[in-house]
Design a protein around this motif. Sequence first.
Motif, PDB file in Angstrom:
ATOM      1  N   ASP A  85     -34.680  38.416 -19.246  1.00  0.00           N
ATOM      2  CA  ASP A  85     -35.192  38.070 -17.911  1.00  0.00           C
ATOM      3  C   ASP A  85     -35.036  39.230 -16.937  1.00  0.00           C
ATOM      4  OD1 ASP A  85     -36.250  35.545 -18.278  1.00  0.00           O
ATOM      5  OD2 ASP A  85     -34.350  34.519 -17.887  1.00  0.00           O
ATOM      6  N   GLU A  89     -41.058  42.332 -18.468  1.00  0.00           N
ATOM      7  CA  GLU A  89     -42.088  41.911 -17.516  1.00  0.00           C
ATOM      8  C   GLU A  89     -42.419  40.432 -17.695  1.00  0.00           C
ATOM      9  OE1 GLU A  89     -45.028  44.569 -18.890  1.00  0.00           O
ATOM     10  OE2 GLU A  89     -44.004  46.361 -18.131  1.00  0.00           O
ATOM     11  N   THR A  90     -42.421  39.972 -18.946  1.00  0.00           N
ATOM     12  CA  THR A  90     -42.715  38.575 -19.272  1.00  0.00           C
ATOM     13  C   THR A  90     -41.776  38.126 -20.370  1.00  0.00           C
ATOM     14  OG1 THR A  90     -45.066  38.963 -18.794  1.00  0.00           O
ATOM     15  CG2 THR A  90     -44.512  36.948 -19.984  1.00  0.00           C
ATOM     16  N   TRP A  92     -40.809  34.565 -22.898  1.00  0.00           N
ATOM     17  CA  TRP A  92     -41.094  33.181 -23.278  1.00  0.00           C
ATOM     18  C   TRP A  92     -40.167  32.773 -24.415  1.00  0.00           C
ATOM     19  CZ3 TRP A  92     -44.221  37.316 -24.226  1.00  0.00           C
ATOM     20  CH2 TRP A  92     -44.602  37.566 -25.539  1.00  0.00           C
TER      21      TRP A  92
END
Length: 497
Positions: A85, A89-90, A92
């Motif tokens: 986190d 950048e992303t 999941w």
Amino acid sequence: MIDEDPTETADASTPLPPLALLARAEQTIVGLAPVLTDLVAEFTRRELPLYLVGGSVRDAILGRLGNDLDFTTPARPDTVHEILDAWAETVWDTGIEFGTVSAVKSGQQIEITTFRSDTYDGDSRNPEVVFGDTLEGDLVRRDFRVNAMAVELLLSDGELAARFHDPVGGLDDLARRRLDTPAAPEISFHDDPLRMLRAARFVSQLGFGVADRVKAAMTDMATEINRITVERIQVELDKLMLGDAPWAGMNLLVITGIAEHVFPEIPAMRLTQDEHRQHKDVYAHSMQVLRQAMDQEEDGPDLVLRWAALLHDSGKPATRDFSEDGRVSFHHHEVVGSKLVRKRLRALKYPKHVTNDVSQLVYLHMRFHGFGEGQWTDSAVRRYVNDAGELLPRLHKLVRADCTTRNKKKAARLQRTYDHLEERIDDLAAREDLARVRPDLDGNEIMTILGLRPGPDVGRAWAFLKELRLERGPLDRDDAIAELRAWWEAEQSQETN
């Protein structure tokens, strides 16, 4: 006729020098420093090791590392998630129940999975996920030794460094271009039968051979593949077909008997002698056609073309017939083959467009052979183009690939005839819109001219005009209206009689 044995699996030739392989891997991995240094620093700050693992290490050694990186660590998923986190950048976590957290940073996709020491129930391929505490325990559970290597990422004076781990001898297997399992293959394949398909896929992708004991276990345990869902089988078959040597991977499935369970129409072709008696069998011919179709690919691997090339003669076993003089024939095998292919691809839950495209190419691949050199009428050219539609470029490649004769004069004649057909298509396309052959009158005009309401009669009238357009080419409006009215009058007359 092909020179290679159709049961050939891969070229496991001269071993590669291990030290050179490791040097190449280290250079590749250290080259990722701009992306990975901060991530490694955070794991180091928490006194947690981070390892590049599995296929990523294998591909780094082979010099084919892509943008997807796989890591493992003793850190639990919540800790990994917290680190990513702050770094990525992303992020999941769709695989978090299996201990995997994924992220993207600077175009690089990574997956970090907590050490695992899974157990299997012997019925499904889904393990009971158990987090482990050692790198060796995590590596030994993997499918093949070449996928059971790891590279620990370290910081040395602030610079990214690498330390190689190979507890099961994966580097030796990789140097010898060989696939073998960490434990006995019978145990590995019983735990997860999909690994047998993965073996064939890696043969196709990497050009490796398989160890004798792996081939023997695949043969003895072929029926175990029935524990795998068709969706997973389809994914592995496609990866195999998109590899550099799909014929090698498919050969492995055929000779071990696994293909009988996942795609029986393919091994069935081994039993059918080609009508020219110059090929070992239809299977060997089809493998050569696959190779020759691949030689014509322009923008990377073409899955539809490859499947069509492999399966174009799959209708021959069901249509084989012998004349009184002993010659064999396969009349309408393209029609039967198209139906078989459609049924099999549907059973494997292929997307509708793939199923339709492959079966249509199989159906059309003999159309060209119904015409001799110089015998293509404008009408025949229009129908050929119309029936192929968007598949026409692939059909060109398939038909050309289907010439495997060693008779140079015959091969030259066939290629010359197809050259002539393509010239006819280009010539006619310059005068007509062959890409969109439609009736000269649309549905609204048909209803107005004939005084019809929407219904089946409009569709029949439209089909008549489409057939007329294919036969005669574009008509001016008055001629089209006259033809339509004459047809309608004849139709009405037949109904009253």
